[in-house]
Design a protein around this motif. Structure first.
Motif, PDB file in Angstrom:
ATOM      1  N   PRO A  31      -0.968  14.117  -0.175  1.00  0.00           N
ATOM      2  CA  PRO A  31      -0.377  12.800   0.060  1.00  0.00           C
ATOM      3  C   PRO A  31       1.153  12.866   0.059  1.00  0.00           C
ATOM      4  O   PRO A  31       1.739  13.681  -0.672  1.00  0.00           O
ATOM      5  CB  PRO A  31      -0.866  11.957  -1.127  1.00  0.00           C
ATOM      6  CG  PRO A  31      -1.890  12.766  -1.834  1.00  0.00           C
ATOM      7  CD  PRO A  31      -1.712  14.199  -1.437  1.00  0.00           C
ATOM      8  N   GLU A  80       0.854   5.260   0.853  1.00  0.00           N
ATOM      9  CA  GLU A  80      -0.109   4.217   0.534  1.00  0.00           C
ATOM     10  C   GLU A  80       0.596   2.987   0.004  1.00  0.00           C
ATOM     11  O   GLU A  80       1.526   3.080  -0.781  1.00  0.00           O
ATOM     12  CB  GLU A  80      -1.040   4.735  -0.564  1.00  0.00           C
ATOM     13  CG  GLU A  80      -2.420   5.039  -0.062  1.00  0.00           C
ATOM     14  CD  GLU A  80      -3.259   5.620  -1.162  1.00  0.00           C
ATOM     15  OE1 GLU A  80      -3.534   4.887  -2.121  1.00  0.00           O
ATOM     16  OE2 GLU A  80      -3.605   6.818  -1.047  1.00  0.00           O
ATOM     17  N   SER A  81       0.120   1.853   0.455  1.00  0.00           N
ATOM     18  CA  SER A  81       0.647   0.606  -0.072  1.00  0.00           C
ATOM     19  C   SER A  81      -0.527  -0.166  -0.639  1.00  0.00           C
ATOM     20  O   SER A  81      -1.629  -0.129  -0.092  1.00  0.00           O
ATOM     21  CB  SER A  81       1.316  -0.170   1.048  1.00  0.00           C
ATOM     22  OG  SER A  81       1.412  -1.522   0.706  1.00  0.00           O
ATOM     23  N   THR A  82      -0.300  -0.846  -1.775  1.00  0.00           N
ATOM     24  CA  THR A  82      -1.412  -1.584  -2.390  1.00  0.00           C
ATOM     25  C   THR A  82      -1.752  -2.832  -1.588  1.00  0.00           C
ATOM     26  O   THR A  82      -2.802  -3.418  -1.772  1.00  0.00           O
ATOM     27  CB  THR A  82      -1.045  -2.044  -3.815  1.00  0.00           C
ATOM     28  OG1 THR A  82       0.162  -2.820  -3.727  1.00  0.00           O
ATOM     29  CG2 THR A  82      -0.808  -0.853  -4.726  1.00  0.00           C
ATOM     30  N   ASN A 113       6.067  -0.667  -2.067  1.00  0.00           N
ATOM     31  CA  ASN A 113       4.671  -0.358  -1.737  1.00  0.00           C
ATOM     32  C   ASN A 113       3.699  -0.889  -2.776  1.00  0.00           C
ATOM     33  O   ASN A 113       2.491  -0.811  -2.595  1.00  0.00           O
ATOM     34  CB  ASN A 113       4.464   1.160  -1.609  1.00  0.00           C
ATOM     35  CG  ASN A 113       4.998   1.680  -0.287  1.00  0.00           C
ATOM     36  OD1 ASN A 113       5.166   0.913   0.660  1.00  0.00           O
ATOM     37  ND2 ASN A 113       5.270   2.965  -0.217  1.00  0.00           N
TER      38      ASN A 113
END
Ligand code: B1M
Length: 215
Positions: A31, A80-82, A113
């Protein structure tokens, strides 16, 4: 060199050619945040050590920083974003007299993010500007970054200024940057600041502290 060593080497050498290809390949197994934390930051640490011991000259440090920034900019859209929004608002700045912004911008990315609105004022910001933005944008927290030893003094003066202006209780302050220590913030600075002041070792601790302040 194997891929991850090569990426780390790119930061140390300030070598941008082929950076995107290597990052794309790295993302197939790892990631983006892990690439930053485990590989790229380790290269920046080497740069700091070489510069600190006189084995690297400033223009080369700048080149390394440029490659680091390009790498982060390339990786950011893949992070990644919540998907959360509206968890709170922070005004973020590097303090007066200090140009270092790679760490501050990482804090921006991690908070953004994870549902926070970040008003990133940039580098060399005097406390008057920071406070004005915080009031204007109704920030919940003021975040200050600084890497120079003299920035730790500036931060202290900034907290005194917030006291003097009577806004300390309104604005919890989050501080970070390589020259700070936990004990300086949690003992010395907490003693003088009339509001809440916290120390974040890295961007993730910054996020955890924001979550705590906003809870
Ligand atoms: Co400068 N520099 N630099 N530099 N530079 C340091 C800080 C130094 C330790 C290098 C050394 O001597 N070993 C040293 C400071 C020594 C001291 O004060 N005692 C130093 C010096 C001396 C200088 C100049 C004075 C050099 C000169 O001109 N002679 C000059 C300063 C100019 C100025 O500010 N007025 C200068 C300039 C530069 C460059 C422009 C070349 C470049 C900066 C480019 C840029 O940022 N756009 C640069 C760099 C790259 C470094 C080192 C090598 C790397 C910094 C970095 O980006 N690290 C650095 C060495 C080091 O730090 N050991 C050094 C990666 C980054 C992710 O880490 O910012 O610590 P960091 O952020 C971390 C945490 O601290 C935390 O989260 C991040 C990780 O998740 N964090 C926060 C940071 N801010 C936070 C805020 C938060 C929460 C967490 O909430 C608000």
């Amino acid at each position: 060199l194997p891929l991850f060593e090569r990426l780390e080497r790119r930061i140390v050498d300030g070598e941008r050619n082929g950076l995107e290809d290597d990052l794309t390949e790295a993302m197939q197994t790892t990631p983006p945040l892990a690439i930053i934390n485990d590989t790229l930051l380790s290269g920046m640490k080497t740069v700091g050590d070489l510069f600190g011991s006189g084995q690297m000259q400033l223009p080369f440090v700048l080149q390394s920083a440029e490659v680091m920034k390009a790498a982060v900019a390339f990786l950011e859209p893949h992070m990644e974003s919540t998907g959360d929004e509206g968890k709170g608002r922070i005004v973020l700045a590097t303090v007066k007299g200090d140009v270092h912004d790679i760490g501050k911008n990482l804090v921006d990315i991690i908070l953004s993010n994870n549902g926070y609105e970040v008003i990133n004022l940039g580098i060399k910001q005097p406390i008057a500007t920071i406070l004005e933005a915080a009031v204007d944008k109704r920030a919940d927290v003021i975040g200050m970054s600084g890497l120079l030893v003299k920035s730790t003094v500036v931060m202290k003066e900034n907290l005194e200024e917030l006291n003097a202006r009577g806004v300390a209780e309104q604005f919890p302050v989050l501080l970070g940057g390589a020259a700070l220590t936990r004990s300086y913030v949690e003992n010395d600075l907490a003693e003088i600041y009339e509001g809440k002041v916290s120390y974040a070792r890295d961007a993730f601790e910054g996020l955890a502290l924001m979550d705590r302040v906003m809870a």
